[in-house]
Design a protein around this motif. Structure first.
Motif, PDB file in Angstrom:
ATOM      1  N   ASN A  73      13.658  -8.242  -2.798  1.00 57.17           N
ATOM      2  CA  ASN A  73      13.747  -9.541  -2.127  1.00 57.17           C
ATOM      3  C   ASN A  73      12.505  -9.878  -1.309  1.00 57.17           C
ATOM      4  N   THR A  74      11.591  -8.913  -1.200  1.00 59.33           N
ATOM      5  CA  THR A  74      10.364  -9.143  -0.430  1.00 59.33           C
ATOM      6  C   THR A  74       9.395 -10.030  -1.200  1.00 59.33           C
ATOM      7  N   PHE A  75       9.460  -9.951  -2.527  1.00 60.05           N
ATOM      8  CA  PHE A  75       8.447 -10.637  -3.329  1.00 60.05           C
ATOM      9  C   PHE A  75       9.002 -11.873  -4.004  1.00 60.05           C
ATOM     10  N   THR A  76       8.268 -12.960  -3.845  1.00 61.74           N
ATOM     11  CA  THR A  76       8.645 -14.172  -4.545  1.00 61.74           C
ATOM     12  C   THR A  76       7.587 -14.497  -5.593  1.00 61.74           C
ATOM     13  N   GLU A  77       6.495 -13.779  -5.579  1.00 58.79           N
ATOM     14  CA  GLU A  77       5.400 -14.060  -6.520  1.00 58.79           C
ATOM     15  C   GLU A  77       4.681 -12.751  -6.846  1.00 58.79           C
ATOM     16  N   ASP A  78       3.518 -12.865  -7.494  1.00 59.22           N
ATOM     17  CA  ASP A  78       2.728 -11.684  -7.851  1.00 59.22           C
ATOM     18  C   ASP A  78       2.300 -10.954  -6.581  1.00 59.22           C
ATOM     19  N   PHE A  79       2.131  -9.649  -6.682  1.00 61.05           N
ATOM     20  CA  PHE A  79       1.662  -8.872  -5.527  1.00 61.05           C
ATOM     21  C   PHE A  79       0.649  -7.815  -5.956  1.00 61.05           C
ATOM     22  N   ILE A  80      -0.182  -7.453  -4.996  1.00 66.19           N
ATOM     23  CA  ILE A  80      -1.176  -6.400  -5.239  1.00 66.19           C
ATOM     24  C   ILE A  80      -0.579  -5.077  -4.798  1.00 66.19           C
ATOM     25  N   LEU A  81      -0.849  -4.034  -5.554  1.00 69.14           N
ATOM     26  CA  LEU A  81      -0.368  -2.705  -5.159  1.00 69.14           C
ATOM     27  C   LEU A  81      -1.555  -1.735  -5.168  1.00 69.14           C
ATOM     28  N   ILE A  82      -1.652  -0.954  -4.108  1.00 70.31           N
ATOM     29  CA  ILE A  82      -2.828  -0.103  -3.935  1.00 70.31           C
ATOM     30  C   ILE A  82      -2.405   1.302  -3.525  1.00 70.31           C
ATOM     31  N   TYR A  83      -3.044   2.304  -4.093  1.00 65.49           N
ATOM     32  CA  TYR A  83      -2.855   3.673  -3.613  1.00 65.49           C
ATOM     33  C   TYR A  83      -3.580   3.818  -2.275  1.00 65.49           C
ATOM     34  N   GLY A  84      -2.891   4.376  -1.293  1.00 66.70           N
ATOM     35  CA  GLY A  84      -3.442   4.409   0.063  1.00 66.70           C
ATOM     36  C   GLY A  84      -4.530   5.429   0.302  1.00 66.70           C
ATOM     37  N   ASP A  85      -4.905   6.181  -0.738  1.00 75.53           N
ATOM     38  CA  ASP A  85      -5.886   7.253  -0.502  1.00 75.53           C
ATOM     39  C   ASP A  85      -7.212   6.994  -1.196  1.00 75.53           C
ATOM     40  N   ILE A  86      -7.496   5.717  -1.529  1.00 78.14           N
ATOM     41  CA  ILE A  86      -8.781   5.429  -2.177  1.00 78.14           C
ATOM     42  C   ILE A  86      -9.610   4.512  -1.278  1.00 78.14           C
ATOM     43  N   ILE A  87     -10.908   4.628  -1.431  1.00 78.54           N
ATOM     44  CA  ILE A  87     -11.801   3.751  -0.680  1.00 78.54           C
ATOM     45  C   ILE A  87     -12.417   2.766  -1.678  1.00 78.54           C
ATOM     46  N   ILE A 142       0.859  -1.188   0.000  1.00 82.02           N
ATOM     47  CA  ILE A 142       0.000   0.000   0.000  1.00 82.02           C
ATOM     48  C   ILE A 142       0.891   1.233   0.000  1.00 82.02           C
ATOM     49  N   LEU A 143       0.668   2.104  -0.968  1.00 79.60           N
ATOM     50  CA  LEU A 143       1.451   3.339  -1.062  1.00 79.60           C
ATOM     51  C   LEU A 143       0.781   4.406  -0.213  1.00 79.60           C
TER      52      LEU A 143
END
Ligand code: ZN
Length: 437
Positions: A94-108, A5-6
């Motif tokens: 090095n945190t990710f070994t597979e696909d990841f979700i990324l989200i803007y932290g200012d949306i509902i 989450i950004l």
């Protein structure tokens, strides 16, 4: 799957609410929007969450800690220098070994995450982003997407647009393969969309997942107040596609645009007078809006698929400029009778999608989990009414366009209405004109 989450943004446009907190801590019903995001992820089994913090980030850490109280594991990445929306990702190699979700932290939002992941896996690009129409596409970044949902370009909001475009806005939620990080440079301020995603669009690696689910940024105080209302009424949750949706299916010619016979050139498309008002009402209701239209112009070779889509781009551009939209458009390009000069033979078939067949409605049901027993079909011809009957929808015949005088089917609608806005009003107020006998 992990989520990032950004949460480093400053939220300058909501200053009166963010005086001493970062934007992701703005509250709705005394809970920060970041908490709603985490809850939505947790509901779909995503419990490893990394929050990238910047401006006033210690307040986010204070509130969420290691996440135990919220049923998840939270780690933080602190930016020592502002790295834009993408720069910090370099350090997560090095945190990710597979696909990841990324989200803007200012949306509902409240979305069916499984459905989104399935779409991403099926297409196989490095990234998939969620897109949706909104009621201000003219001041939003627009994605140019082809018929296979491959993203071909971005039209930035601050660039002049002298072309028709689909109302297809980046909602701020992504899934990436870990390979994404190979495209992020070390210690350089980079914007996720402009510097990283745009590069991948050029390599045909980004797909767009279209949804009717509730996803809103709260860029202005007005939008923030509206989101609060929607949260309290349960509207946000009800739009999650794991719940059955109510839809209003709409015919196109004679219902949305004026009936002039076949429309095969954008110049022939003129929006009916009351349609803007009708769609604004529909967009703010619990119903989703889906166009179902027969366009035999393709089979008759009067225009190409791209020219038909240009007609739809014109329609969406005009509606968007007026602050309304259609959630989706489904069309049948076929025609069953062959033997015409210049016809396009591959489209001259007996299909299951030409109204009154219900192939397109079934497609929409699969995509948006629609409850047909609570949905409507509105159109200006007996073909539309027969289609609605075939799908067990309630039907409304309009007096606009052909006004039912096509006489192709001996069928009676459930209700009549003078035009689209009267029909939508009737549905929302549950107050219908009696069918004349
Ligand atoms: Zn068809």
């Amino acid at each position: 799957m992990k989520a990032v989450i950004l949460a480093g943004g400053m939220g300058t446009r909501l200053k009166e609410y963010t005086k001493d907190i970062p934007k992701p801590l703005i509250t709705i019903n005394e809970r920060p929007i970041l908490e709603y995001q985490i809850e939505n992820l947790k509901n779909y089994g995503i419990k490893d969450i990394l929050i990238i913090v910047g401006y006033l980030g210690f307040k986010i850490k204070e509130y969420f800690g290691d996440g135990k109280n919220f049923g998840v594991n939270i780690e933080y990445f602190e930016e020592n220098q502002p790295l834009g929306t993408a720069g910090a990702l370099y350090y997560l190699k090095n945190t990710f070994t597979e696909d990841f979700i990324l989200i803007y932290g200012d949306i509902i939002f409240d979305i069916d995450v499984y459905k989104f992941i399935d779409f991403h896996k099926a297409n196989g690009g490095i990234g998939t982003l969620i897109v949706h129409p909104n009621n201000h596409p003219y001041d939003s970044d627009i994605l140019i997407v082809d018929e296979n949902q491959l993203v071909k370009g971005i039209a930035k909001k601050n660039e002049k647009r002298n072309f028709f475009y689909n109302n297809c806005v980046n909602a701020g939620i992504f899934i990436f393969k870990k390979d994404l990080i190979d495209y992020v440079l070390k210690d350089k301020k980079q914007d996720l969309e402009k510097d990283v995603v745009l590069n991948l669009i050029g390599k045909e690696e980004i797909y767009a997942y279209r949804t009717t689910e509730y996803i809103k940024d709260m860029g202005t105080p007005e939008r923030y107040e509206l989101v609060k209302k929607h949260m309290e009424s349960g509207f946000i949750k009800s739009r999650n596609l794991s719940s059955k949706q109510k839809a209003i299916f709409l015919d196109r010619d004679g219902t949305i645009n004026k009936y002039v016979g076949l429309v095969y050139n954008p110049d022939q498309l003129i929006i009916e007078d009351d349609v803007i008002e009708a769609l604004k009402l529909l967009n703010s209701s619990e119903y989703i809006s889906i166009v179902i239209t027969n366009q035999p112009i393709i089979a008759r070779n009067l225009c190409t698929i791209n020219q038909l889509e240009e007609i739809h781009r014109k329609m969406e551009t005009i509606l968007g400029e007026q602050g309304c939209y259609l959630d989706d458009i489904f069309y049948c390009p076929h025609h069953p009778d062959s033997g015409f000069p210049d016809e396009n033979k591959i489209f001259k078939i007996h299909c299951d999608c030409r109204k009154p067949a219900i192939g397109l409605i079934e497609k929409a049901v699969g995509k948006y989990n629609i409850d047909l027993s609570k949905s409507f079909f509105i159109g200006d011809t007996t073909v539309d009414i027969q289609t609605g009957k075939n799908a067990n929808l309630k039907t409304i015949l309009l007096a606009t366009g052909e006004g039912g005088k096509d006489n192709k089917y001996m069928v009676k609608p459930d209700f009549y209405a003078e035009n689209l806005s009267k029909a939508i009003n009737s549905i929302l107020e549950n107050n219908f004109e009696e069918v004349m006998v």
